[in-house]
Scaffold this active site. Structure first.
Site, mmCIF file in Angstrom:
data_model
loop_
_atom_site.group_PDB
_atom_site.id
_atom_site.type_symbol
_atom_site.label_atom_id
_atom_site.label_comp_id
_atom_site.label_asym_id
_atom_site.label_seq_id
_atom_site.Cartn_x
_atom_site.Cartn_y
_atom_site.Cartn_z
ATOM 1 C CG HIS A 28 -0.059 0.419 2.457
ATOM 2 N ND1 HIS A 28 0.513 -0.918 3.099
ATOM 3 C CD2 HIS A 28 -0.238 1.423 3.349
ATOM 4 C CE1 HIS A 28 1.114 -0.064 4.165
ATOM 5 N NE2 HIS A 28 0.567 1.060 4.178
HETATM 6 C C1 UD1 Z 1 -1.842 5.538 6.284
HETATM 7 C C2 UD1 Z 1 -0.592 5.800 6.762
HETATM 8 C C3 UD1 Z 1 0.574 4.966 6.723
HETATM 9 C C4 UD1 Z 1 -0.127 3.348 6.964
HETATM 10 C C5 UD1 Z 1 -1.426 3.163 6.501
HETATM 11 C C6 UD1 Z 1 -1.989 1.845 6.822
HETATM 12 C C7 UD1 Z 1 -0.152 8.332 6.704
HETATM 13 C C8 UD1 Z 1 0.703 9.117 6.183
HETATM 14 N N1 UD1 Z 1 -0.108 7.139 6.227
HETATM 15 O O1 UD1 Z 1 -1.765 5.378 4.720
HETATM 16 O O2 UD1 Z 1 1.759 5.067 7.087
HETATM 17 O O3 UD1 Z 1 0.765 2.440 6.768
HETATM 18 O O4 UD1 Z 1 -2.369 4.313 6.652
HETATM 19 O O5 UD1 Z 1 -3.236 1.663 6.073
HETATM 20 O O6 UD1 Z 1 -0.884 8.705 7.612
HETATM 21 N N2 UD1 Z 1 -9.124 4.850 2.285
HETATM 22 C C9 UD1 Z 1 -10.527 4.351 2.250
HETATM 23 N N3 UD1 Z 1 -11.015 4.005 3.463
HETATM 24 C C10 UD1 Z 1 -10.337 4.050 4.694
HETATM 25 C C11 UD1 Z 1 -8.976 4.873 4.656
HETATM 26 C C12 UD1 Z 1 -8.616 5.147 3.601
HETATM 27 O O7 UD1 Z 1 -11.098 3.908 1.126
HETATM 28 O O8 UD1 Z 1 -10.805 3.784 5.714
HETATM 29 C C13 UD1 Z 1 -8.514 5.148 0.881
HETATM 30 C C14 UD1 Z 1 -8.873 6.555 0.541
HETATM 31 O O9 UD1 Z 1 -8.897 6.778 -0.981
HETATM 32 C C15 UD1 Z 1 -7.698 7.368 0.956
HETATM 33 C C16 UD1 Z 1 -6.528 6.242 0.667
HETATM 34 O O10 UD1 Z 1 -7.054 5.029 1.047
HETATM 35 O O11 UD1 Z 1 -7.505 8.579 0.233
HETATM 36 C C17 UD1 Z 1 -5.344 6.603 1.504
HETATM 37 O O12 UD1 Z 1 -5.629 6.787 2.928
HETATM 38 P P1 UD1 Z 1 -4.735 7.623 3.955
HETATM 39 O O13 UD1 Z 1 -5.126 7.556 5.433
HETATM 40 O O14 UD1 Z 1 -4.519 9.084 3.324
HETATM 41 O O15 UD1 Z 1 -3.212 7.050 3.862
HETATM 42 P P2 UD1 Z 1 -2.982 5.153 3.722
HETATM 43 O O16 UD1 Z 1 -2.455 5.040 2.524
HETATM 44 O O17 UD1 Z 1 -3.916 4.518 4.136
#
Ligand code: UD1
Length: 394
Positions: A205
């Site tokens: 991811h």
């Molecule tokens: C975040 C953390 C990362 C961790 C990861 C675990 C930061 C900078 N990154 O990355 O260190 O390893 O979480 O999962 O904080 N989304 C959903 N549903 C959710 C959450 C996210 O659909 O419940 C999708 C959204 O499109 C979102 C994307 O995932 O834009 C990324 O989510 P985000 O929390 O920004 O970062 P992660 O890649 O999850």
């Protein structure tokens, strides 16, 4: 009564919070939990609270997904009035996600004491948002809870005094040890049709692996080829799911996705994932937590990254870094498939008691010093719960 407040937001925070919450409550501390809402899907958040017996958050900030600046700012804006109102004796933050940094920053500006669980880890890679979050959070935290000795060296190199460091061990392992008996009973391998065979579990991811279409295609191609050798189970993070869909939208599918049994799954709950990982012949990942869990369990792990902030998993554990190249990944996977040993690595203070030490440091001012002279050489030993080795894996 002492009031401790924990701020969590993203999936890897929840398994770190669980043992700390239990230890604080056992000690009679008032523990207030604030969920920022960085992760919000049932499978990315609520499922973990339920399975890990974490009480429902006392406050939910509902920030959701956005750019880094927007997400971090939203946590800060919504957290500030709560902290002003609750005035905790200590604010605990976990790991390296945006919610961690945002909470530490708000608390430090309000002159509140901050404790950082999983302090001192460094990849040295400033292209990772997590590295920025780690460095700043540690600088702002008065109590630094270290999972491993190398963390102390990193912090010292940044001029941080050793009296702020508490070498408590790894809270992730507290949760693995707590959950392992339940996970073993689940027998998830049978549910996914891979019981009795060597199989691989994959998670990817990191933006550097999934956000670029060319890179992601190469990775999926490698996994398709690996799936020609062993079944590959790939629970897909929402970020990765979006990128894979975008590739598919241009008429591409991961090579061999059906016929070679590369199975793209929804994100799994903690217990089901632990159950699968425990029985796996190989894990391919870019997650920090899985590097640690596989080391503790003795499961060979390939980390698709040029660096790691958890070098102890390579020097003392089962982790190997691999270059982001199809052939390099396949060659590393082949080597690793034969590497599973019934003995598990022993890593200092990865013993299921890290949260207990955190609470002793917080409540009794007990010191857990990093004594460089006591550094232990790598060792292997059988101990604890027996981990079943999948058939066919030598
Ligand atoms: C975040 C953390 C990362 C961790 C990861 C675990 C930061 C900078 N990154 O990355 O260190 O390893 O979480 O999962 O904080 N989304 C959903 N549903 C959710 C959450 C996210 O659909 O419940 C999708 C959204 O499109 C979102 C994307 O995932 O834009 C990324 O989510 P985000 O929390 O920004 O970062 P992660 O890649 O999850």
């Amino acid at each position: 009564m002492m009031r401790v407040l924990s701020v969590v937001g993203a999936r890897p925070n929840f398994m770190k919070l669980a043992p700390v919450d239990r230890a604080l409550v056992k000690r009679g501390v008032e523990h207030v939990i604030i969920h920022t809402g960085q992760h919000y899907d049932q499978g990315m958040s609520a499922a973990f609270f339920e399975e890990l017996w974490i009480p429902a958050p006392d406050h939910h900030l509902g920030v959701g997904s956005a750019s880094h600046a927007q997400q971090t700012a939203a946590v800060m804006q919504r957290l500030e009035p709560l902290l002003l109102d609750l005035r905790p004796d200590l604010l605990l933050v976990y790991g390296d996600v945006n919610s961690t940094l945002a909470a530490a920053l708000v608390a430090a500006k309000l002159q509140l004491r901050v404790g950082h669980v999983e302090a001192g880890l460094r990849s040295g890679d400033w292209t990772m948002p997590e590295e920025i979050n780690r460095v700043v959070t540690d600088r702002l935290s008065e109590m630094l809870f270290l999972p491993s000795r190398d963390a102390a060296e990193n912090l010292s190199a940044e001029g941080i005094a050793s009296d702020r460091m508490h070498f408590v061990g790894n809270v992730m392992i507290d949760t693995v040890a707590w959950a392992l008996p339940q996970a073993l009973k689940l027998n998830a391998a049978a549910r996914y049709g891979v019981a009795g065979h060597p199989y691989a579990v994959v998670t990817l991811h990191r933006p550097s692996n999934v956000d670029d279409a060319g890179v992601l295609r190469e990775l999926l191609d490698a996994l398709g080829r690996l799936a020609a050798k062993v079944p590959v189970l790939f629970p897909v993070h929402p970020r990765t799911r979006t990128r894979i869909t975008e590739l598919g939208g241009r008429g591409r599918h991961p090579r061999g996705s059906k016929e070679h049994s590369l199975e793209l799954l929804e994100p799994l709950g903690y217990l089901e994932m632990l159950s699968l990982v425990t029985g796996a012949a190989l894990v391919v990942t870019d997650s920090g937590g899985l590097q640690e869990e596989t080391s503790f369990l003795g499961v060979p792990c390939i980390t698709v990254r040029p660096n790691t902030e958890r070098p102890i998993t390579c020097t003392h554990g089962t982790n190997r870094l691999v270059l982001l190249r199809r052939d390099a990944l396949l060659a590393a996977a082949e080597r690793a498939l034969g590497r599973r040993s019934p003995a598990r690595p022993v890593i200092e203070r990865w013993d299921g008691r890290a949260a207990e030490r955190i609470v002793a440091a917080v409540c009794d001012e007990e010191r857990f010093e990093v004594d460089a002279a006591a550094a232990s050489p790598p060792q292997m030993a059988r101990r604890g719960v027996a981990i079943p080795v999948p058939l066919g894996a030598s």
